[in-house]
Write a protein that holds these residues in place. Structure first.
Motif: not given
Length: 51
Positions: A31-40
């Motif tokens: 599966k592909t994982v996309i990471s973001v800096g914060s929950t917002n």
């Protein structure tokens, strides 16, 4: 539950600080994982996808 959720997902979105842990499970499920800096940032990303 986490493994079932990953297998049922098309893409996994997670915070940057959790990305490496999640990627371990996601790689096994191909599966592909996309990471973001914060929950917002997750809300922002989902709003962009919905258009």
């Amino acid at each position: 539950m986490l493994i079932d959720a990953i297998h049922n997902a098309d893409v996994i979105v997670t915070r940057s600080d959790l990305a490496e842990k999640v990627k371990t499970f996601a790689d096994l499920a191909q599966k592909t994982v996309i990471s973001v800096g914060s929950t917002n940032d997750v809300s922002l990303l989902l709003n962009m996808i919905r258009g």
